[in-house]
Scaffold this motif. Sequence first.
Motif, PDB file in Angstrom:
ATOM      1  N   LEU A   8       0.846  -1.186   0.000  1.00 18.25           N
ATOM      2  CA  LEU A   8       0.000   0.000   0.000  1.00 18.25           C
ATOM      3  C   LEU A   8       0.883   1.237   0.000  1.00 18.25           C
ATOM      4  O   LEU A   8       1.965   1.224   0.597  1.00 18.25           O
ATOM      5  CB  LEU A   8      -0.876   0.031   1.254  1.00 18.25           C
ATOM      6  CG  LEU A   8      -2.112  -0.827   1.248  1.00 18.25           C
ATOM      7  CD1 LEU A   8      -2.783  -0.785   2.611  1.00 18.25           C
ATOM      8  CD2 LEU A   8      -3.083  -0.381   0.182  1.00 18.25           C
ATOM      9  N   LYS A  18      -4.192   7.058  -3.280  1.00 17.29           N
ATOM     10  CA  LYS A  18      -3.941   5.768  -2.627  1.00 17.29           C
ATOM     11  C   LYS A  18      -3.739   4.709  -3.705  1.00 17.29           C
ATOM     12  O   LYS A  18      -4.528   4.612  -4.641  1.00 17.29           O
ATOM     13  CB  LYS A  18      -5.116   5.372  -1.738  1.00 17.29           C
ATOM     14  CG  LYS A  18      -5.543   6.440  -0.746  1.00 17.29           C
ATOM     15  CD  LYS A  18      -4.522   6.632   0.324  1.00 17.29           C
ATOM     16  CE  LYS A  18      -5.106   7.502   1.425  1.00 17.29           C
ATOM     17  NZ  LYS A  18      -4.280   8.569   1.831  1.00 17.29           N
ATOM     18  N   TYR A  28      -9.162   0.784  -0.358  1.00 12.70           N
ATOM     19  CA  TYR A  28      -7.975   1.136   0.416  1.00 12.70           C
ATOM     20  C   TYR A  28      -8.166   0.792   1.893  1.00 12.70           C
ATOM     21  O   TYR A  28      -7.281   0.221   2.524  1.00 12.70           O
ATOM     22  CB  TYR A  28      -7.650   2.622   0.252  1.00 12.70           C
ATOM     23  CG  TYR A  28      -6.481   3.068   1.093  1.00 12.70           C
ATOM     24  CD1 TYR A  28      -5.180   2.763   0.706  1.00 12.70           C
ATOM     25  CD2 TYR A  28      -6.673   3.781   2.271  1.00 12.70           C
ATOM     26  CE1 TYR A  28      -4.099   3.158   1.471  1.00 12.70           C
ATOM     27  CE2 TYR A  28      -5.600   4.182   3.045  1.00 12.70           C
ATOM     28  CZ  TYR A  28      -4.313   3.866   2.637  1.00 12.70           C
ATOM     29  OH  TYR A  28      -3.252   4.260   3.418  1.00 12.70           O
ATOM     30  N   TRP A  47      -1.939   0.553  -4.729  1.00  9.19           N
ATOM     31  CA  TRP A  47      -1.330  -0.750  -4.462  1.00  9.19           C
ATOM     32  C   TRP A  47      -0.261  -0.879  -5.537  1.00  9.19           C
ATOM     33  O   TRP A  47      -0.536  -0.660  -6.708  1.00  9.19           O
ATOM     34  CB  TRP A  47      -2.379  -1.854  -4.582  1.00  9.19           C
ATOM     35  CG  TRP A  47      -1.878  -3.228  -4.279  1.00  9.19           C
ATOM     36  CD1 TRP A  47      -1.572  -4.207  -5.178  1.00  9.19           C
ATOM     37  CD2 TRP A  47      -1.662  -3.798  -2.997  1.00  9.19           C
ATOM     38  NE1 TRP A  47      -1.172  -5.342  -4.524  1.00  9.19           N
ATOM     39  CE2 TRP A  47      -1.213  -5.116  -3.181  1.00  9.19           C
ATOM     40  CE3 TRP A  47      -1.780  -3.307  -1.701  1.00  9.19           C
ATOM     41  CZ2 TRP A  47      -0.894  -5.959  -2.135  1.00  9.19           C
ATOM     42  CZ3 TRP A  47      -1.467  -4.150  -0.652  1.00  9.19           C
ATOM     43  CH2 TRP A  47      -1.036  -5.458  -0.865  1.00  9.19           C
ATOM     44  N   LYS A  62      -5.900  -1.800   3.896  1.00 10.17           N
ATOM     45  CA  LYS A  62      -5.138  -1.284   5.038  1.00 10.17           C
ATOM     46  C   LYS A  62      -5.418  -2.121   6.284  1.00 10.17           C
ATOM     47  O   LYS A  62      -4.512  -2.459   7.034  1.00 10.17           O
ATOM     48  CB  LYS A  62      -5.484   0.178   5.287  1.00 10.17           C
ATOM     49  CG  LYS A  62      -4.600   0.824   6.316  1.00 10.17           C
ATOM     50  CD  LYS A  62      -4.851   2.298   6.396  1.00 10.17           C
ATOM     51  CE  LYS A  62      -3.897   2.910   7.394  1.00 10.17           C
ATOM     52  NZ  LYS A  62      -4.020   4.357   7.454  1.00 10.17           N
TER      53      LYS A  62
END
Length: 120
Positions: A27, A75, A98, A77, A102
Amino acid sequence: MRFAALLLVAVAGSAFAQRMLPPAGQLGELDAYSPMRSVKIDGEVYHAAPGLRIYNATGALLTPQQVLQAPKSAKIWYQIERNTGFAWRIWFLGDEEYANLKQRFAKPAFVTASEPQLLQ
């Protein structure tokens, strides 16, 4: 009746559909992007791999111009090539996606066990 059943199955299926992201990723937040040169993720600059692929939140492949129009600190990956250290795949994430990732990849808090009592 048959149409209603198909519609119900389609709606139920889409509610549980989640995009499959490779487990060997991380992340992060995309801070900056320079087409064909580099990406800045979480304050660290990575060279862009020659075959860098960037996907939007629905899974569509983005062109460099579309990535440049993305919001700052988006955000993501992402995956880094092991041998070269280049960024080679990036997925933009929606807020819900997200939050789920997370929570799933959060590091567990360090827990200490109490000292065993020695018998005398």
